[in-house]
Design a protein around this motif. Sequence first.
Motif, short mmCIF file in Angstrom:
data_model
loop_
_atom_site.label_atom_id
_atom_site.label_comp_id
_atom_site.label_asym_id
_atom_site.label_seq_id
_atom_site.Cartn_x
_atom_site.Cartn_y
_atom_site.Cartn_z
N MET A 1 0.87 -1.26 -0.03
CA MET A 1 -0.01 -0.02 0.01
C MET A 1 0.91 1.15 0.09
O MET A 1 1.74 1.39 0.62
CB MET A 1 -1.11 0.10 1.23
CG MET A 1 -1.83 1.04 1.45
SD MET A 1 -2.88 1.39 2.69
CE MET A 1 -1.84 1.82 3.96
N SER A 2 0.52 2.29 -1.07
CA SER A 2 1.27 3.27 -0.92
C SER A 2 0.80 4.41 0.00
O SER A 2 -0.50 4.28 0.36
CB SER A 2 1.25 3.96 -2.26
OG SER A 2 0.18 4.44 -2.60
N ALA A 3 1.37 5.31 0.20
CA ALA A 3 0.82 6.63 0.98
C ALA A 3 -0.34 7.22 0.49
O ALA A 3 -1.18 8.04 0.98
CB ALA A 3 1.94 7.59 1.23
N LEU A 4 -0.70 7.05 -0.94
CA LEU A 4 -1.59 7.65 -1.56
C LEU A 4 -2.91 6.87 -1.62
O LEU A 4 -3.91 7.31 -2.12
CB LEU A 4 -1.48 7.74 -3.11
CG LEU A 4 -0.08 8.75 -3.13
CD1 LEU A 4 0.07 8.86 -4.83
CD2 LEU A 4 -0.43 10.28 -2.65
N GLU A 5 -2.68 5.67 -0.84
CA GLU A 5 -3.91 4.67 -0.80
C GLU A 5 -4.35 4.46 0.55
O GLU A 5 -3.63 4.79 1.58
CB GLU A 5 -3.60 3.36 -1.41
CG GLU A 5 -3.15 3.15 -2.65
CD GLU A 5 -2.81 2.03 -3.15
OE1 GLU A 5 -2.92 1.71 -4.30
OE2 GLU A 5 -1.67 1.50 -2.57
N ARG A 6 -5.77 4.22 0.79
CA ARG A 6 -6.10 3.76 2.13
C ARG A 6 -7.12 2.72 2.10
O ARG A 6 -7.93 2.53 0.80
CB ARG A 6 -6.73 5.14 2.93
CG ARG A 6 -7.90 5.80 2.43
CD ARG A 6 -8.31 6.86 3.27
NE ARG A 6 -9.44 7.59 2.81
CZ ARG A 6 -10.06 8.16 3.47
NH1 ARG A 6 -9.87 8.50 4.78
NH2 ARG A 6 -11.34 8.84 2.73
N TYR A 43 -8.29 -1.17 -1.18
CA TYR A 43 -7.51 -0.05 -1.11
C TYR A 43 -7.75 0.91 -2.29
O TYR A 43 -7.95 0.37 -3.47
CB TYR A 43 -5.73 -0.55 -1.12
CG TYR A 43 -5.07 -1.40 -0.08
CD1 TYR A 43 -4.61 -0.40 0.93
CD2 TYR A 43 -5.67 -2.45 0.24
CE1 TYR A 43 -4.21 -0.95 1.94
CE2 TYR A 43 -5.13 -2.99 1.25
CZ TYR A 43 -4.48 -2.50 2.26
OH TYR A 43 -4.10 -2.99 3.51
N ARG A 45 -7.35 5.05 -4.04
CA ARG A 45 -6.81 6.35 -3.88
C ARG A 45 -8.19 7.31 -3.86
O ARG A 45 -9.04 7.09 -4.07
CB ARG A 45 -5.96 6.58 -5.27
CG ARG A 45 -4.90 5.59 -5.53
CD ARG A 45 -4.25 5.54 -6.82
NE ARG A 45 -3.07 4.84 -6.85
CZ ARG A 45 -2.71 3.68 -7.27
NH1 ARG A 45 -3.90 3.27 -8.10
NH2 ARG A 45 -1.79 2.75 -7.34
N ARG A 46 -7.64 8.72 -3.69
CA ARG A 46 -8.74 9.80 -3.55
C ARG A 46 -9.54 9.71 -4.87
O ARG A 46 -10.84 10.03 -4.77
CB ARG A 46 -7.96 11.06 -3.45
CG ARG A 46 -7.52 11.44 -2.24
CD ARG A 46 -8.15 11.70 -1.24
NE ARG A 46 -7.48 12.11 0.18
CZ ARG A 46 -8.07 11.80 1.22
NH1 ARG A 46 -9.48 11.29 1.31
NH2 ARG A 46 -7.69 12.23 2.32
N SER A 73 -8.93 0.00 8.96
CA SER A 73 -7.80 -0.82 9.27
C SER A 73 -8.43 -2.18 9.74
O SER A 73 -8.53 -2.49 10.65
CB SER A 73 -6.93 -0.27 10.16
OG SER A 73 -5.95 -0.78 10.46
N ARG A 94 2.73 0.07 -10.08
CA ARG A 94 3.41 1.35 -9.76
C ARG A 94 4.22 1.78 -10.64
O ARG A 94 4.70 1.27 -11.51
CB ARG A 94 4.59 0.77 -8.75
CG ARG A 94 4.11 -0.03 -7.45
CD ARG A 94 3.22 0.77 -6.37
NE ARG A 94 2.67 0.16 -5.25
CZ ARG A 94 1.59 0.22 -4.76
NH1 ARG A 94 0.93 1.19 -5.38
NH2 ARG A 94 1.51 -0.16 -3.71
#
Length: 96
Positions: A1-6, A43, A45-46, A73, A94
């Motif tokens: 997971m990247s910082a751009l995903e949640r 996950y 992205r915005r 989470s 990626r």
Amino acid sequence: MSALERQVLVCYDVASSRARSRLFDSLKALGLVPVQESVFWGYVRRAEERQIARDFEKLLDAATDKAFLVPVSMDVAQASGYGAQAFAPPPRSRVI
């Protein structure tokens, strides 16, 4: 997971079979995983969150349908019926 995903859960109750099917297909296309009937996890992205909001607005009838997207989470301590890697981050391409 990247910082751009949640991680998110998307849950819905949609009366129309056609609208429910379209929402299901849209969520699958975004890479979300159906973990229960009318419940997706994954996950995003915005931009994908905004797409889900647009799908809610376009496909759902405010008088009869309900849906939500909530950040989560999934550090699952207790689960039944799910494999060991059920909530592991999915592989993503990626851009380097």
